[in-house]
Design a protein around this motif. Sequence first.
Motif, PDB file in Angstrom:
ATOM      1  N   GLN A  57       0.822  -1.211   0.000  1.00 32.29           N
ATOM      2  CA  GLN A  57       0.000   0.000   0.000  1.00 32.29           C
ATOM      3  C   GLN A  57       0.859   1.266   0.000  1.00 32.29           C
ATOM      4  OE1 GLN A  57      -3.360  -0.684   0.407  1.00 32.29           O
ATOM      5  NE2 GLN A  57      -3.213  -2.812   1.061  1.00 32.29           N
ATOM      6  N   SER A  58       2.188   1.111   0.082  1.00 31.36           N
ATOM      7  CA  SER A  58       3.033   2.291   0.261  1.00 31.36           C
ATOM      8  C   SER A  58       4.423   2.049  -0.322  1.00 31.36           C
ATOM      9  CB  SER A  58       3.182   2.588   1.758  1.00 31.36           C
ATOM     10  OG  SER A  58       3.848   1.494   2.382  1.00 31.36           O
ATOM     11  N   VAL A  59       5.159   3.136  -0.450  1.00 27.30           N
ATOM     12  CA  VAL A  59       6.555   3.051  -0.903  1.00 27.30           C
ATOM     13  C   VAL A  59       7.363   2.223   0.103  1.00 27.30           C
ATOM     14  CG1 VAL A  59       8.661   4.421  -1.205  1.00 27.30           C
ATOM     15  CG2 VAL A  59       6.511   5.216  -2.201  1.00 27.30           C
ATOM     16  N   GLU A  60       7.115   2.491   1.387  1.00 28.29           N
ATOM     17  CA  GLU A  60       7.866   1.785   2.433  1.00 28.29           C
ATOM     18  C   GLU A  60       7.593   0.279   2.372  1.00 28.29           C
ATOM     19  OE1 GLU A  60       6.085   4.506   2.829  1.00 28.29           O
ATOM     20  OE2 GLU A  60       7.468   6.006   3.594  1.00 28.29           O
ATOM     21  N   GLY A  61       6.312  -0.058   2.170  1.00 31.54           N
ATOM     22  CA  GLY A  61       5.934  -1.467   2.070  1.00 31.54           C
ATOM     23  C   GLY A  61       6.613  -2.131   0.885  1.00 31.54           C
ATOM     24  N   CYS A  62       6.671  -1.411  -0.212  1.00 32.99           N
ATOM     25  CA  CYS A  62       7.299  -1.939  -1.423  1.00 32.99           C
ATOM     26  C   CYS A  62       8.793  -2.168  -1.169  1.00 32.99           C
ATOM     27  CB  CYS A  62       7.077  -0.948  -2.565  1.00 32.99           C
ATOM     28  SG  CYS A  62       7.681  -1.527  -4.138  1.00 32.99           S
ATOM     29  N   ALA A  63       9.428  -1.196  -0.507  1.00 32.24           N
ATOM     30  CA  ALA A  63      10.869  -1.314  -0.212  1.00 32.24           C
ATOM     31  C   ALA A  63      11.138  -2.527   0.675  1.00 32.24           C
ATOM     32  CB  ALA A  63      11.359  -0.040   0.479  1.00 32.24           C
ATOM     33  N   TYR A  64      10.299  -2.700   1.672  1.00 32.64           N
ATOM     34  CA  TYR A  64      10.498  -3.834   2.583  1.00 32.64           C
ATOM     35  C   TYR A  64      10.361  -5.165   1.830  1.00 32.64           C
ATOM     36  CZ  TYR A  64       9.962  -7.279   6.178  1.00 32.64           C
ATOM     37  OH  TYR A  64      10.132  -8.406   6.932  1.00 32.64           O
ATOM     38  N   GLN A  65       9.352  -5.256   0.977  1.00 29.09           N
ATOM     39  CA  GLN A  65       9.142  -6.526   0.263  1.00 29.09           C
ATOM     40  C   GLN A  65      10.280  -6.821  -0.708  1.00 29.09           C
ATOM     41  OE1 GLN A  65       7.234  -8.478   1.478  1.00 29.09           O
ATOM     42  NE2 GLN A  65       5.558  -7.350   2.428  1.00 29.09           N
ATOM     43  N   ILE A  66      10.871  -5.776  -1.304  1.00 30.97           N
ATOM     44  CA  ILE A  66      12.044  -6.005  -2.169  1.00 30.97           C
ATOM     45  C   ILE A  66      13.147  -6.656  -1.329  1.00 30.97           C
ATOM     46  CG2 ILE A  66      13.898  -4.883  -3.476  1.00 30.97           C
ATOM     47  CD1 ILE A  66      11.860  -2.693  -4.271  1.00 30.97           C
ATOM     48  N   ARG A  67      13.408  -6.056  -0.148  1.00 31.16           N
ATOM     49  CA  ARG A  67      14.456  -6.597   0.728  1.00 31.16           C
ATOM     50  C   ARG A  67      14.131  -8.026   1.134  1.00 31.16           C
ATOM     51  NH1 ARG A  67      14.052  -2.097   5.154  1.00 31.16           N
ATOM     52  NH2 ARG A  67      15.156  -3.624   6.420  1.00 31.16           N
ATOM     53  N   TYR A  68      12.873  -8.246   1.509  1.00 32.99           N
ATOM     54  CA  TYR A  68      12.490  -9.564   2.011  1.00 32.99           C
ATOM     55  C   TYR A  68      12.637 -10.632   0.921  1.00 32.99           C
ATOM     56  CZ  TYR A  68      10.104 -13.227   4.524  1.00 32.99           C
ATOM     57  OH  TYR A  68       9.834 -14.406   5.160  1.00 32.99           O
ATOM     58  N   LEU A  69      12.106 -10.339  -0.251  1.00 35.29           N
ATOM     59  CA  LEU A  69      12.134 -11.360  -1.313  1.00 35.29           C
ATOM     60  C   LEU A  69      13.556 -11.631  -1.805  1.00 35.29           C
ATOM     61  CD1 LEU A  69       8.930 -10.494  -3.402  1.00 35.29           C
ATOM     62  CD2 LEU A  69       9.233 -12.286  -1.682  1.00 35.29           C
ATOM     63  N   LEU A  70      14.383 -10.599  -1.838  1.00 38.47           N
ATOM     64  CA  LEU A  70      15.761 -10.831  -2.289  1.00 38.47           C
ATOM     65  C   LEU A  70      16.562 -11.635  -1.271  1.00 38.47           C
ATOM     66  CD1 LEU A  70      16.871  -7.502  -4.055  1.00 38.47           C
ATOM     67  CD2 LEU A  70      16.181  -9.669  -5.094  1.00 38.47           C
ATOM     68  N   THR A  71      16.159 -11.555  -0.023  1.00 43.16           N
ATOM     69  CA  THR A  71      16.905 -12.304   1.010  1.00 43.16           C
ATOM     70  C   THR A  71      16.229 -13.629   1.371  1.00 43.16           C
ATOM     71  OG1 THR A  71      15.802 -10.938   2.669  1.00 43.16           O
ATOM     72  CG2 THR A  71      18.035 -10.291   2.040  1.00 43.16           C
ATOM     73  N   HIS A  72      15.049 -13.894   0.789  1.00 43.42           N
ATOM     74  CA  HIS A  72      14.359 -15.171   1.019  1.00 43.42           C
ATOM     75  C   HIS A  72      13.991 -15.790  -0.330  1.00 43.42           C
ATOM     76  CE1 HIS A  72      13.996 -13.067   4.843  1.00 43.42           C
ATOM     77  NE2 HIS A  72      13.862 -14.245   5.406  1.00 43.42           N
ATOM     78  N   PRO A  73      15.006 -16.246  -1.060  1.00 41.56           N
ATOM     79  CA  PRO A  73      14.747 -16.708  -2.434  1.00 41.56           C
ATOM     80  C   PRO A  73      13.820 -17.912  -2.525  1.00 41.56           C
ATOM     81  CG  PRO A  73      17.023 -17.153  -1.772  1.00 41.56           C
ATOM     82  CD  PRO A  73      16.432 -16.294  -0.716  1.00 41.56           C
ATOM     83  N   GLU A  74      13.811 -18.774  -1.495  1.00 34.88           N
ATOM     84  CA  GLU A  74      12.917 -19.939  -1.575  1.00 34.88           C
ATOM     85  C   GLU A  74      11.457 -19.513  -1.507  1.00 34.88           C
ATOM     86  OE1 GLU A  74      13.201 -23.099  -2.352  1.00 34.88           O
ATOM     87  OE2 GLU A  74      15.221 -22.444  -2.864  1.00 34.88           O
TER      88      GLU A  74
END
Lengths: 233, 472
Positions: B412-429
């Motif tokens: 819903q937000s820029v911050e949320g988008c930034a967090y999900q980028i970090r999360y998905l790049l560090t949790h590839p499975e």
Amino acid sequence: MVATQSKQSNTLTAKKEFVFNSAAYLLRIGTERARSLKELLEGLRVVPDSSIFQHMFQTLAEHHYIREGFSNDFAHWAFFSCNETGLAERLAGIDVREYTSIKDMRQQIILVIEEYLKKNTASADRQALETFYFCSSDTVVIPTTFKARSLEEFTEGLRRVSLHSIHYHFINARLRIKLNSNDFSQWLEEELGLNDLADKFEAIDIYTSTLDGVRRQMVKLAESESGNARKAA
Amino acid sequence: MPKKPAQNTTTDPTNESASLGVPEGKRTESASKVTRVPSTLDKAGLMERRKAPRIATTPPAPDAPPKFDDYGPIVGEAELSEIRYVAETLRGRSVKMVNSTAVGGGVAEILNRLIPLMNELEVPTKWDVITGGNDFFEVTKGFHNALHGEKYDLTKAIEDIFLSYNEQNRQRMTFDEDVVVIHDPQPANLIKSRGQKKDQKWVWRCHIDLSNPHAGVWEFLRPMVEQYDATIWSSPAFTRQVKVPQYLFYPSIDPLSQKNKPVEESYVAKVCDDFGIDRNRPIITQISRFDRLKDPVGVVQAYKMARKYVDCQLVLAGGGATDDPEGAVVLAEVQEAAGGDPDIIILNLPPWSALEINAIQMASDIVIQKSLREGFGLTVTEALWKSKPVIAGAVGGIPTQVIHKLTGMLVQSVEGCAYQIRYLLTHPEFAAQLGRNGREHVRENFLITSNMKRWLLLYQILLGVAKKEKAA
């Protein structure tokens, strides 16, 4: 008992063949919609049976590839749009395989929400993040070319029909045959006398496996039955 | 007779390595399994290419149109067989589709693919396009914007232009098919020809979002719409309350089109080299027109927040900045927001870049669609089909495709988008699982074959040839 059954299972021939059908669904958008749990409850009381069917049964076919976290549309909406985890868990706990009529299932869904709102009165009117749109589905039965009189033919059918066919015979069947069973188990028991295999089919958990996973479990069980029969012979 | 209590099985529900039935052997497909061909360019070469990307200046030759059987390896023979069966029940029945343009735009793109397949299955389907002068298309463009909620001054003169061109087309056309499908508002009043054939059925297919329409324009169109036998919508959220049955047809993609067909890994590598995209580092992509409603500046901001913690590049690729004055302004805003960051690659691509876009999506580790307002969002469908983890704004038709934490991540937000980028790049499975689910979600619901099946089922139901089953 099992050994005797297995010994025979490869040579059994059904009097009545199993005809694999499939089903296709066309989604209709209903007039009811809900922006809060109170409105959901109101909608649940008036929507047609085909709407309950859509959101409880048919959604399992539409999301057949998901193994966890998706049991029915009402639970999903309560969780993601209303942030009501406790209610979502209870709604998710309504197992479609425990119902042989939409009427009973509808009553149970209503009961669960009513009880929850009695204890959580502030939740009734809270605005949901997203609107819930009641839909329903027109179901069209589609015959397939697969038929079976023996366990071997039946297993081959299981391997080759579409997942829609598996859903139709294994999950939706309850509403048709009005039994806590499914078309496959019914046929295995009544036509081949394979009661144990029928029970094992019935015990497969549809909520912790994909539909393709359900199919594979059934094929494996049927193959195991045939394998046991070969050994016993 | 009630069944006995269930017994536990001894099968392994987690053993899903070998897929059976439909789609046979296809569930192991995943972009993540492909071995990446590394870039042939060094860092300096890549930087040079970023400054001067190699963008095709002429359209490629079109592919030969696919045949129905070509979809077998994608959706499975059992599914094709079911579609064939439904089509067979409609033998001898004919259909006409009418819209307002033969080329360009999403509707024409869909019809160009759908109609040959329908004819191949011997459900004769004709396609007619209405004609009109500039005054008519100015009116219909105004209607289009007004139906999306913009202010509009609807006058009697405007209504007359709309009605007179509809009447001219009505006089010119024949309607002797069993089913007539009218796409969108432009030809809506052709319904006046209803009844040229006995028991004929008329369907109105609305491709646009009518959730918040200009009241006057909608009230002008509503009496026309309510004469149809059925209406079709892309999302329940886009509908109006009308007195005729409303069906839900999700938009669809063609898995064999240039934008979605499988491409060679060597081609993906070539496209990355052409645009200076480094294949040795994570790639985050948003494909969209340079349009504020797609929030490209928000994507740049999210990338910059995430970049503090994870190494990655951002690719913003799309069009609309050459032929649309507002697009050029938005492109300038994005370039300013990028602030000369060499890892933000902004590509203003021509309309014939479908294959290049396909390759960029394939090369991406994450695809973003951070729209603030959206129709259905077919770029999301394309990314899901390529097994990509998607981060998307929870607007329009996107939540239908991106089921949060199951087929992608909603934000819903820029911050949320930034967090999900970090999360998905560090949790590839986890990212890979989202990608796998996303692909299956598309296979089940948003492919052209599902769309064909829906059309055929609708014809069956309207013409009374379906074997319907009631919910108990």
